[in-house]
Write a protein that holds these residues in place. Structure first.
Motif, PDB file in Angstrom:
ATOM      1  N   ARG A  19       1.071  -1.444   0.225  1.00  8.76           N
ATOM      2  CA  ARG A  19      -0.051   0.236  -0.142  1.00  8.76           C
ATOM      3  C   ARG A  19       0.536   1.818   0.015  1.00  8.76           C
ATOM      4  N   SER A  20       1.558   0.974   0.949  1.00 13.06           N
ATOM      5  CA  SER A  20       3.034   2.379   0.850  1.00 13.06           C
ATOM      6  C   SER A  20       3.588   2.874  -0.798  1.00 13.06           C
ATOM      7  N   THR A  22       2.114   1.956  -3.141  1.00 15.01           N
ATOM      8  CA  THR A  22       1.168   2.541  -3.944  1.00 15.01           C
ATOM      9  C   THR A  22       0.775   3.718  -4.446  1.00 15.01           C
ATOM     10  N   ASP A  23       0.611   4.744  -2.747  1.00 19.07           N
ATOM     11  CA  ASP A  23       0.553   5.188  -2.234  1.00 19.07           C
ATOM     12  C   ASP A  23       1.181   6.471  -2.914  1.00 19.07           C
TER      13      ASP A  23
END
Length: 302
Positions: A19-20, A22-23
């Motif tokens: 997720r990080s 992707t962010d």
């Protein structure tokens, strides 16, 4: 109990890391003005094509209605026809919008299905190896030994496919490149320490592939998807230009381009506009692909 806790911790760390990353990638992409402009243009053209029934209904035109009198044949900016009419008196704007539905559907659906097949087989062959890897590689080698465009032309000439069957033919011939890319990435990932640790604490093969391998090939697959959509649209346009793609009266940008060749000196806009739309969409997709590649580059600085 300790094994279960360690397993949950590894999965949580993998999800958080995914997720990080992707962010960070989305933040880089947002700052890329060229890529965001390309995304905006592509979304606008896609939305206009999807909304074709609403737009043509509001304008009071239809893509397949001909002019029996012949007074509106090959007209330009005539009353009630913003972009004129073709050689049968059909509204050119309406046909462009409905053709966009078919061309974009073929491009997006073919690339998506080829991606799903390619990623699935790539992860399976890269993770397990052995007989599965040998069989899939034999199939890929056999297909790649045949010139793809020649095979596509032969199949299209024999079966005269509609939009749905053309998608299946294109998928059959384009999944191999994605499989090879994902297989190579999986071979590199499966030997890493966190994969060995996950297997050591009892994680199943499916969980390892789903939680630890798939997120790590995501950036590769999303870039591949953007570029493959453009490639498929060029393939469809080329086949339609040769008269082997989706057959009239179903309109695509490719067969509109083909059918208007003989009127290039009389009404050049009939050929220029579908060709321009194909060019703009494919260019946008390549720009988006480059932007995604840069955004997901782990060495990029913020």
């Amino acid at each position: 109990m300790q094994v279960d806790k360690l397993k949950l911790k590894l999965d949580a760390e993998a999800t958080l890391r995914s997720r990080s990353l992707t962010d960070l990638a989305l933040a880089r992409l947002w700052r890329d003005r060229l890529s965001m402009t390309a995304i905006a243009v592509l979304l606008f053209l896609t939305a206009a094509s999807i909304a074709a029934p609403l737009i043509t209904g509001a304008l009071g035109v239809d893509p397949n209605t001909t002019d029996a009198s012949g007074s509106k044949y090959l007209s330009l900016f005539s009353e009630g026809h913003l972009l004129g009419t073709d050689n049968l008196g059909r509204d050119h704007l309406a046909r462009l919008l409905y053709a966009g539905q078919v061309s974009l559907f073929i491009g997006f659906m073919s690339a998506f299905l080829a991606l799903v097949i390619g990623v699935t087989l790539g992860i399976l062959t890269g993770y397990y190896g052995g007989v599965i890897d040998d069989i899939v590689n034999w199939i890929i080698t056999t297909l790649n030994a045949i010139p793809g465009l020649v095979l596509l032309i032969v199949i299209s000439a024999v079966f005269r496919p509609d939009a749905n069957s053309l998608i299946l033919v294109i998928v059959f011939l384009t999944w191999t490149a994605t499989t090879r890319l994902v297989r190579g990435e999986t071979l590199a990932i499966r030997a890493r320490e966190y994969i060995v640790s996950a297997k050591a604490i009892g994680a199943s093969d499916f969980r390892v592939m789903q939680v630890h391998i798939l997120p790590n090939v995501f950036s590769l697959t999303i870039v591949t998807l953007a570029r493959n959509i453009g490639i498929v649209m060029l393939i469809e346009a080329a086949l339609s230009f040769l008269g082997l793609g989706v057959q009239p009266p179903t309109a695509t940008w490719g067969n509109m381009l083909s059918k208007s060749r003989e009127f290039i000196t009389i009404q050049p806009h009939l050929m220029i506009l579908p060709g321009l739309l194909i060019t703009v969409v494919v260019l946008c997709l390549y720009i988006i692909g480059d932007g995604l590649r840069d955004a997901f580059d782990p060495t990029a600085s913020d």
